[in-house]
Design a protein around this motif. Structure first.
Motif, PDB file in Angstrom:
ATOM      1  N   GLY A  15     -16.340  14.348 -23.807  1.00 23.41           N
ATOM      2  CA  GLY A  15     -17.332  15.383 -23.599  1.00 23.41           C
ATOM      3  C   GLY A  15     -16.901  16.390 -22.542  1.00 23.41           C
ATOM      4  N   VAL A  16     -17.806  17.281 -22.225  1.00 24.50           N
ATOM      5  CA  VAL A  16     -17.523  18.359 -21.296  1.00 24.50           C
ATOM      6  C   VAL A  16     -17.411  17.850 -19.858  1.00 24.50           C
ATOM      7  N   LEU A  17     -18.269  16.936 -19.460  1.00 23.62           N
ATOM      8  CA  LEU A  17     -18.289  16.458 -18.079  1.00 23.62           C
ATOM      9  C   LEU A  17     -16.990  15.780 -17.666  1.00 23.62           C
ATOM     10  N   PRO A  18     -16.434  14.850 -18.441  1.00 26.76           N
ATOM     11  CA  PRO A  18     -15.152  14.258 -18.035  1.00 26.76           C
ATOM     12  C   PRO A  18     -14.022  15.284 -17.948  1.00 26.76           C
ATOM     13  N   LYS A  19     -14.027  16.265 -18.856  1.00 21.75           N
ATOM     14  CA  LYS A  19     -13.010  17.314 -18.802  1.00 21.75           C
ATOM     15  C   LYS A  19     -13.193  18.166 -17.552  1.00 21.75           C
ATOM     16  N   LEU A  20     -14.427  18.459 -17.192  1.00 24.59           N
ATOM     17  CA  LEU A  20     -14.720  19.247 -16.006  1.00 24.59           C
ATOM     18  C   LEU A  20     -14.299  18.504 -14.743  1.00 24.59           C
ATOM     19  N   ILE A  21     -14.577  17.220 -14.689  1.00 14.29           N
ATOM     20  CA  ILE A  21     -14.189  16.410 -13.531  1.00 14.29           C
ATOM     21  C   ILE A  21     -12.671  16.331 -13.432  1.00 14.29           C
ATOM     22  N   GLY A  22     -11.995  16.113 -14.543  1.00 11.91           N
ATOM     23  CA  GLY A  22     -10.529  16.060 -14.543  1.00 11.91           C
ATOM     24  C   GLY A  22      -9.908  17.375 -14.106  1.00 11.91           C
ATOM     25  N   THR A  23     -10.474  18.481 -14.558  1.00 17.04           N
ATOM     26  CA  THR A  23      -9.978  19.796 -14.164  1.00 17.04           C
ATOM     27  C   THR A  23     -10.200  20.030 -12.672  1.00 17.04           C
ATOM     28  N   ALA A  24     -11.362  19.634 -12.158  1.00 23.41           N
ATOM     29  CA  ALA A  24     -11.648  19.796 -10.728  1.00 23.41           C
ATOM     30  C   ALA A  24     -10.685  18.969  -9.878  1.00 23.41           C
ATOM     31  N   ILE A  25     -10.378  17.762 -10.317  1.00 21.58           N
ATOM     32  CA  ILE A  25      -9.437  16.914  -9.576  1.00 21.58           C
ATOM     33  C   ILE A  25      -8.046  17.528  -9.611  1.00 21.58           C
ATOM     34  N   ALA A  26      -7.630  18.030 -10.764  1.00 23.67           N
ATOM     35  CA  ALA A  26      -6.308  18.651 -10.871  1.00 23.67           C
ATOM     36  C   ALA A  26      -6.199  19.883  -9.978  1.00 23.67           C
ATOM     37  N   ILE A  27      -7.239  20.700  -9.926  1.00 23.80           N
ATOM     38  CA  ILE A  27      -7.238  21.895  -9.071  1.00 23.80           C
ATOM     39  C   ILE A  27      -7.208  21.493  -7.601  1.00 23.80           C
ATOM     40  N   ALA A  28      -7.969  20.456  -7.243  1.00 19.15           N
ATOM     41  CA  ALA A  28      -7.983  19.998  -5.852  1.00 19.15           C
ATOM     42  C   ALA A  28      -6.609  19.474  -5.437  1.00 19.15           C
ATOM     43  N   LEU A  29      -5.948  18.716  -6.326  1.00 20.58           N
ATOM     44  CA  LEU A  29      -4.608  18.208  -6.000  1.00 20.58           C
ATOM     45  C   LEU A  29      -3.604  19.344  -5.885  1.00 20.58           C
ATOM     46  N   LEU A  30      -3.703  20.325  -6.759  1.00 19.30           N
ATOM     47  CA  LEU A  30      -2.810  21.476  -6.682  1.00 19.30           C
ATOM     48  C   LEU A  30      -3.022  22.246  -5.380  1.00 19.30           C
ATOM     49  N   ALA A  31      -4.271  22.455  -5.001  1.00 18.80           N
ATOM     50  CA  ALA A  31      -4.570  23.152  -3.747  1.00 18.80           C
ATOM     51  C   ALA A  31      -4.050  22.357  -2.554  1.00 18.80           C
ATOM     52  N   LEU A  32      -4.176  21.045  -2.607  1.00 13.37           N
ATOM     53  CA  LEU A  32      -3.672  20.188  -1.534  1.00 13.37           C
ATOM     54  C   LEU A  32      -2.168  20.336  -1.384  1.00 13.37           C
ATOM     55  N   VAL A  33      -1.456  20.328  -2.492  1.00 12.26           N
ATOM     56  CA  VAL A  33       0.006  20.450  -2.457  1.00 12.26           C
ATOM     57  C   VAL A  33       0.431  21.831  -1.959  1.00 12.26           C
ATOM     58  N   VAL A  34      -0.288  22.865  -2.375  1.00  7.13           N
ATOM     59  CA  VAL A  34       0.080  24.225  -1.973  1.00  7.13           C
ATOM     60  C   VAL A  34      -0.244  24.477  -0.497  1.00  7.13           C
ATOM     61  N   LYS A  35      -1.425  24.033  -0.049  1.00  9.00           N
ATOM     62  CA  LYS A  35      -1.845  24.301   1.325  1.00  9.00           C
ATOM     63  C   LYS A  35      -1.180  23.378   2.341  1.00  9.00           C
ATOM     64  N   TYR A  36      -0.981  22.118   1.982  1.00  6.23           N
ATOM     65  CA  TYR A  36      -0.461  21.129   2.922  1.00  6.23           C
ATOM     66  C   TYR A  36       0.691  20.350   2.287  1.00  6.23           C
ATOM     67  N   PRO A  37       1.824  21.000   2.058  1.00  6.09           N
ATOM     68  CA  PRO A  37       2.915  20.318   1.345  1.00  6.09           C
ATOM     69  C   PRO A  37       3.495  19.119   2.098  1.00  6.09           C
ATOM     70  N   ALA A  38       3.579  19.193   3.413  1.00  5.32           N
ATOM     71  CA  ALA A  38       4.138  18.078   4.183  1.00  5.32           C
ATOM     72  C   ALA A  38       3.216  16.858   4.109  1.00  5.32           C
ATOM     73  N   ASP A  39       1.919  17.087   4.252  1.00  7.36           N
ATOM     74  CA  ASP A  39       0.963  15.982   4.148  1.00  7.36           C
ATOM     75  C   ASP A  39       0.972  15.381   2.749  1.00  7.36           C
ATOM     76  N   ALA A  40       1.024  16.243   1.735  1.00  7.96           N
ATOM     77  CA  ALA A  40       1.042  15.762   0.350  1.00  7.96           C
ATOM     78  C   ALA A  40       2.289  14.926   0.089  1.00  7.96           C
TER      79      ALA A  40
END
Length: 67
Positions: A15-40
């Motif tokens: 359904g839409v909700l699991p896809k939305l949650i997966g997309t939000a997690i992927a965006i959060a991980l990408l932002a984490l890697v871009v903003k804090y590469p050493a920590d990631a």
């Protein structure tokens, strides 16, 4: 008849909700890697180390069962 070319064992028609949650997690991980590469990188290294420890523990367990 169309063939299913998806990944085996992975349900792709969710359904839409699991896809939305997966997309939000992927965006959060990408932002984490871009903003804090050493920590990631540190977190990824620690996770890999823990995974190695789990695998070593399982191998040891199964070797002891085999004896």
């Amino acid at each position: 008849m169309a063939k299913n070319h998806g990944i085996p064992g992975l349900k792709t028609s969710s359904g839409v909700l699991p896809k939305l949650i997966g997309t939000a997690i992927a965006i959060a991980l990408l932002a984490l890697v871009v903003k804090y590469p050493a920590d990631a990188a540190t977190w990824a290294k620690n996770l890999a180390g823990m995974a190695g420890d789990v695998i070593d523990g399982l191998v040891s367990f199964f070797r002891q069962i085999g004896n």
